[in-house]
Design an enzyme around this catalytic site. Structure first.
Site, short mmCIF file in Angstrom:
data_model
loop_
_atom_site.label_atom_id
_atom_site.label_comp_id
_atom_site.label_asym_id
_atom_site.label_seq_id
_atom_site.Cartn_x
_atom_site.Cartn_y
_atom_site.Cartn_z
N ASP A 70 -38.79 -46.69 -7.96
CA ASP A 70 -39.56 -45.47 -7.75
C ASP A 70 -38.49 -44.43 -7.42
OD1 ASP A 70 -38.91 -46.71 -5.28
OD2 ASP A 70 -40.96 -46.20 -4.39
N ARG A 115 -51.02 -46.96 -10.05
CA ARG A 115 -51.46 -45.78 -11.02
C ARG A 115 -51.15 -46.26 -12.39
NH1 ARG A 115 -49.25 -40.20 -10.15
NH2 ARG A 115 -47.45 -41.36 -10.14
N SER A 168 -41.42 -50.75 -7.66
CA SER A 168 -40.72 -50.57 -6.57
C SER A 168 -40.42 -51.54 -5.38
CB SER A 168 -41.37 -49.14 -5.99
OG SER A 168 -42.04 -48.36 -6.67
C1 GLC Z 1 -39.16 -50.89 -0.39
C2 GLC Z 1 -38.64 -51.51 -1.83
C3 GLC Z 1 -37.89 -50.42 -2.84
C4 GLC Z 1 -38.62 -49.21 -2.68
C5 GLC Z 1 -39.12 -48.65 -1.40
C6 GLC Z 1 -39.75 -47.34 -1.58
O1 GLC Z 1 -38.00 -50.78 0.35
O2 GLC Z 1 -37.77 -52.54 -1.57
O3 GLC Z 1 -37.55 -51.10 -3.97
O4 GLC Z 1 -37.81 -48.22 -3.65
O5 GLC Z 1 -39.73 -49.80 -0.78
O6 GLC Z 1 -41.02 -47.45 -2.12
#
Ligand code: GLC
Length: 480
Positions: A214, A96, A160
């Site tokens: 995230d 997004r 993320s």
């Molecule tokens: C995976 C990523 C992490 C993220 C999680 C949730 O574990 O490595 O950085 O926070 O997914 O999206």
């Protein structure tokens, strides 16, 4: 003497009954491996705690599996954040681009506009340049749509994946997780990759201020409404958590004053084998068929991207053993990724009659009998229950650590949560809450659902980053 008709019939009925009883027993035995006792869950909590210490310690960090990455976010929002920000959100179910308008003062408001873009699988697993060109193309489209191409807006990048940060605006990608695997990105600063993409396009300019996980965005969004929020959790495509840790305990960052948010990257828990005693043959099969074999073992037991895969592997096995689908493994069952979180959620919904479960399976291309649908539902609920429980065990470890950090007998704390599994699944959140309560009885944990967490959080962090920058510039001017 030939057996009479009725005796033969009785023998057949008995044989069938035996077979069914044996089948039920074997299925129960298969699923029993997924049922964890309280003692086992307490053990998971304890092991998480050990890995947390390893990730934070100077001498143990490099070889640690739970990386405990510093984020350079040193405080939660205080309500004075203000301005217009652009945010990107990459790494969840959708990509997004958002415009976030934050207004401080008596009537604090946050207004958001966003557009969702698809990231085709070829781009998720292509070259880094293709990925960032695609991202920049989407930003360009969004700016056109909003009529804002000429403004040089500050941007927060919710990315993320695990990143090593040395400051708020630089993040070196440790490794891809979930469904991503682009070349030439691991070991690179993703903020630089984004800036280079923007330069290549030569259409607009942006000021990249922060790169944000995230979990951190979610924590910040919830903390904006509720100041006791000091933990962030994502239970979605992936699984991860962050929390405010004491600087004195983060041995990988200079300084002992105050706190800093740590991105735990707890999905990698178990990568050193410490969860092997509770992993099943199905967990191992899911791992072997994944893009990152041997990595993110805990995440593969408790996040949306993999739960359906565990279920599928169990169903394949039960079919091979003749207990399901008349022993026939259909093409559908051979297809990776068919059981998305949304299907598991539907199948497990208590409001659905079995006939409707069959209809869902039918939609997926699985021809089931009534008995099949009962077994499938049982498999789904067993797998998702274990997911919620081990996720709860991890969280119990985190909140107890915070309590001990502060030398308290009792801690009140709020966890900000986001993610499709948590939001869509009919039982996950309840079982997760229950488990945290049982395993961390000295903590009173309140859970707050974050609405649109990662985008808004990235904007809040960007606002804090801009304020810090202005203060530093002012100090420098005064000294000069
Ligand atoms: C995976 C990523 C992490 C993220 C999680 C949730 O574990 O490595 O950085 O926070 O997914 O999206």
């Amino acid at each position: 003497m030939p057996a009479s008709g009725s005796a033969k019939g009785a023998a057949m009925v008995t044989a069938v009954a035996y077979r069914l009883a044996d089948q039920t027993r074997q299925i129960a035995q298969t699923l029993a491996e997924f049922r964890l006792s309280k003692a086992q869950l307490l053990e998971v909590k304890k092991r998480m705690r050990t890995e947390i210490e390893n990730g934070l310690g100077k001498n143990t960090h490099d070889s640690a599996t739970v990386k405990m990455l510093p984020t350079y976010v040193r405080s939660t929002p205080d309500g004075t954040e203000n301005g217009d920000f652009l945010a990107l959100d990459l790494g969840g179910t959708n990509f997004r681009v958002l415009l976030v308008k934050i207004r401080s003062g008596k009537r604090r408001t946050v207004e958001m506009h966003n557009k969702i873009y698809a990231i085709p699988i070829e781009v998720m697993q292509g070259t880094g340049e293709e990925l960032f060109d695609h991202i920049v193309h989407c930003i360009s489209d969004f700016l056109d749509y909003m009529g804002m191409k000429s403004a040089r807006l500050p941007l927060g990048f919710t990315f993320s994946f695990p990143c090593h940060q040395k400051s708020l605006d630089a993040g070196i990608l440790v490794n891809w997780t979930k469904g991503f695997k682009c070349t030439d990105c691991e070991g690179e600063d993703v903020v630089e990759l984004l800036r280079e993409g923007i330069k290549r396009k030569e259409e607009f300019d942006l000021d990249v201020v922060a790169v944000v996980n995230d979990t951190v965005g979610t924590m910040m969004t919830c903390a904006y409404e509720e100041p006791t929020c000091e933990v962030g959790l994502i239970a979605g495509t992936g699984s991860n958590a962050c929390y405010m840790e004491e600087m004195r305990n983060i041995e990988t960052v200079e300084g002992n004053e105050g706190r800093m948010c740590v991105n735990m990257e707890w999905g990698a828990f178990g990568d050193n084998g410490c969860l092997d005693d509770i992993r099943t043959q199905y967990d191992r099969a899911v791992d072997e068929n994944s893009l990152n074999e041997g990595k993110q073992r805990y995440e593969k037991m408790c996040s949306g991207m993999y739960l359906g895969e565990i279920v599928r592997n169990i169903l394949i096995d039960l079919t091979k053993r003749g207990f399901l689908f008349r022993g026939k493994i259909s093409e559908t069952l051979k297809t990776r990724g068919i059981f998305e979180t949304k299907f598991l959620s539907q199948i497990e919904s208590d409001r659905l009659a079995l006939l409707q479960v069959r209809a869902i399976l039918q939609q997926l291309g699985l021809d089931s009998t009534c008995d099949d649908s009962i077994i499938v539902k049982e498999v789904c609920s067993t797998v998702s229950r274990r997911a919620a429980q081990i996720c709860g065990a991890g969280m119990a470890g985190v909140v107890d650590k915070i309590r001990e950090n502060r030398g308290l007998d009792h801690l009140d704390v709020t966890v900000g949560v986001d993610g499709t599994l948590y939001k869509l699944h009919p039982h996950f959140s309840r079982i997760f809450h229950q488990t945290v309560k049982e395993l961390a009885p000295k903590c009173n944990v309140n859970f707050l659902l974050s609405e649109d967490g990662s985008g808004k959080g990235a904007a809040l962090i960007t606002a804090v980053g801009c304020r810090q920058r202005a203060q530093e510039a002012q100090q420098a001017a005064q000294q000069a």
